[in-house]
Design a protein around this motif. Structure first.
Motif, PDB file in Angstrom:
ATOM      1  N   ARG A 157      -4.580  12.590  32.409  1.00  0.00           N
ATOM      2  CA  ARG A 157      -3.451  11.885  32.552  1.00  0.00           C
ATOM      3  C   ARG A 157      -3.494  10.493  31.666  1.00  0.00           C
ATOM      4  N   PRO A 158      -4.556   9.596  32.239  1.00  0.00           N
ATOM      5  CA  PRO A 158      -4.746   8.298  31.568  1.00  0.00           C
ATOM      6  C   PRO A 158      -4.826   8.100  29.924  1.00  0.00           C
ATOM      7  N   TRP A 159      -5.191   9.529  29.635  1.00  0.00           N
ATOM      8  CA  TRP A 159      -5.693   9.533  28.108  1.00  0.00           C
ATOM      9  C   TRP A 159      -4.401   9.886  27.251  1.00  0.00           C
ATOM     10  N   ILE A 160      -3.165  10.366  27.885  1.00  0.00           N
ATOM     11  CA  ILE A 160      -2.223  10.949  27.132  1.00  0.00           C
ATOM     12  C   ILE A 160      -1.769  10.035  25.884  1.00  0.00           C
ATOM     13  N   SER A 166      -2.876   7.336  24.506  1.00  0.00           N
ATOM     14  CA  SER A 166      -4.116   7.277  23.486  1.00  0.00           C
ATOM     15  C   SER A 166      -3.864   8.360  22.582  1.00  0.00           C
ATOM     16  N   LEU A 167      -3.981   9.526  23.275  1.00  0.00           N
ATOM     17  CA  LEU A 167      -4.106  10.902  22.318  1.00  0.00           C
ATOM     18  C   LEU A 167      -2.791  10.821  21.714  1.00  0.00           C
ATOM     19  N   LEU A 168      -1.762  10.542  22.039  1.00  0.00           N
ATOM     20  CA  LEU A 168      -0.551  10.637  21.333  1.00  0.00           C
ATOM     21  C   LEU A 168      -0.516   9.538  20.049  1.00  0.00           C
ATOM     22  N   PHE A 169      -0.992   8.544  20.274  1.00  0.00           N
ATOM     23  CA  PHE A 169      -1.201   7.593  19.156  1.00  0.00           C
ATOM     24  C   PHE A 169      -2.402   7.991  18.148  1.00  0.00           C
ATOM     25  N   VAL A 170      -3.211   8.766  18.532  1.00  0.00           N
ATOM     26  CA  VAL A 170      -4.192   9.361  17.455  1.00  0.00           C
ATOM     27  C   VAL A 170      -3.544  10.605  16.567  1.00  0.00           C
ATOM     28  N   LEU A 211      -4.297   0.909  18.156  1.00  0.00           N
ATOM     29  CA  LEU A 211      -3.249   1.004  19.487  1.00  0.00           C
ATOM     30  C   LEU A 211      -3.813   2.237  20.565  1.00  0.00           C
ATOM     31  N   ALA A 212      -4.436   3.314  19.959  1.00  0.00           N
ATOM     32  CA  ALA A 212      -5.004   4.239  20.858  1.00  0.00           C
ATOM     33  C   ALA A 212      -5.934   3.400  21.821  1.00  0.00           C
ATOM     34  N   GLY A 213      -7.090   2.804  21.275  1.00  0.00           N
ATOM     35  CA  GLY A 213      -8.025   2.185  21.991  1.00  0.00           C
ATOM     36  C   GLY A 213      -7.624   1.153  22.846  1.00  0.00           C
ATOM     37  N   VAL A 214      -6.561   0.161  22.453  1.00  0.00           N
ATOM     38  CA  VAL A 214      -6.086  -0.701  23.346  1.00  0.00           C
ATOM     39  C   VAL A 214      -5.189  -0.347  24.739  1.00  0.00           C
ATOM     40  N   ASN A 215      -4.590   0.993  24.429  1.00  0.00           N
ATOM     41  CA  ASN A 215      -3.920   1.768  25.589  1.00  0.00           C
ATOM     42  C   ASN A 215      -4.785   2.759  26.126  1.00  0.00           C
ATOM     43  N   SER A 216      -6.214   2.780  25.971  1.00  0.00           N
ATOM     44  CA  SER A 216      -7.061   3.875  26.605  1.00  0.00           C
ATOM     45  C   SER A 216      -7.640   3.331  27.823  1.00  0.00           C
ATOM     46  N   PRO A 217      -8.177   4.056  28.726  1.00  0.00           N
ATOM     47  CA  PRO A 217      -8.889   3.529  29.882  1.00  0.00           C
ATOM     48  C   PRO A 217     -10.162   2.956  29.575  1.00  0.00           C
ATOM     49  N   PRO A 268     -10.298  -0.861  33.212  1.00  0.00           N
ATOM     50  CA  PRO A 268     -10.850  -0.201  34.172  1.00  0.00           C
ATOM     51  C   PRO A 268      -9.616   0.691  35.073  1.00  0.00           C
ATOM     52  N   ARG A 269     -10.146   1.697  35.723  1.00  0.00           N
ATOM     53  CA  ARG A 269      -9.185   2.262  36.467  1.00  0.00           C
ATOM     54  C   ARG A 269      -8.278   1.584  37.492  1.00  0.00           C
TER      55      ARG A 269
END
Length: 145
Positions: free
Chosen positions: A3-6, A8-12, A41-47, A51-52
């Motif tokens: 879920r935290p990666w969704i 970022s994955l959408l941006f990619v 954008l994916a990197g900036v919004n990634s976990p 940190p969690r």
């Protein structure tokens, strides 16, 4: 776990689709630049950047035990991103609370900022600091250890 990666994955995926369309239409340079922008954008919004997050109640409990600051933040906040990047590795030693996911965190941020959800807000030992620089946060962290 995913879920935290969704986001970022959408941006990619979106960046890849748009870049593929630009490259196939004869603009490989524009496609590369656009793909890099989407990857950023994916990197900036990634976990990986933040940190969690924990809940406000848990962060306050942990802070009372170890004395480390609690940082209230929200996704997409450029000031939060800048603070996180400038903190470097020491950011993982802090307690991060996402105010968009935790109503108690949003309430704590409002209480510290005269009713406004201004982030980043750093709270340590009952004292709040709104949008502090990274050096100030490192200083607060070093006092707590």
């Amino acid at each position: 776990m995913m879920r935290p990666w969704i986001l970022s994955l959408l941006f990619v995926l979106c960046g890849s689709a748009v870049a593929t369309g630009l490259a196939s239409s004869g603009s490989p340079g524009a496609a590369a630049v656009l793909l890099l922008a989407f990857l950023a954008l994916a990197g900036v919004n990634s976990p990986l950047i933040f940190p969690r997050s924990v809940g406000a109640v848990e962060a306050q409990r942990r802070s009372a035990v170890d004395g480390r600051p609690v940082i209230y933040w929200r996704p997409g906040c450029t000031y939060c991103i800048r603070l996180r990047i400038r903190l470097g590795r020491s950011a993982h030693r802090l307690h991060w609370v996402n105010i968009w996911r935790d109503p108690a965190g949003a309430a704590a941020a409002r209480a510290a900022n005269d009713g406004n959800e201004t982030v980043p807000t750093v709270v340590v030992a009952g004292r709040s600091y709104t949008n502090p620089d990274a050096e100030r946060v490192r200083e607060l962290l070093s006092r707590s250890i």
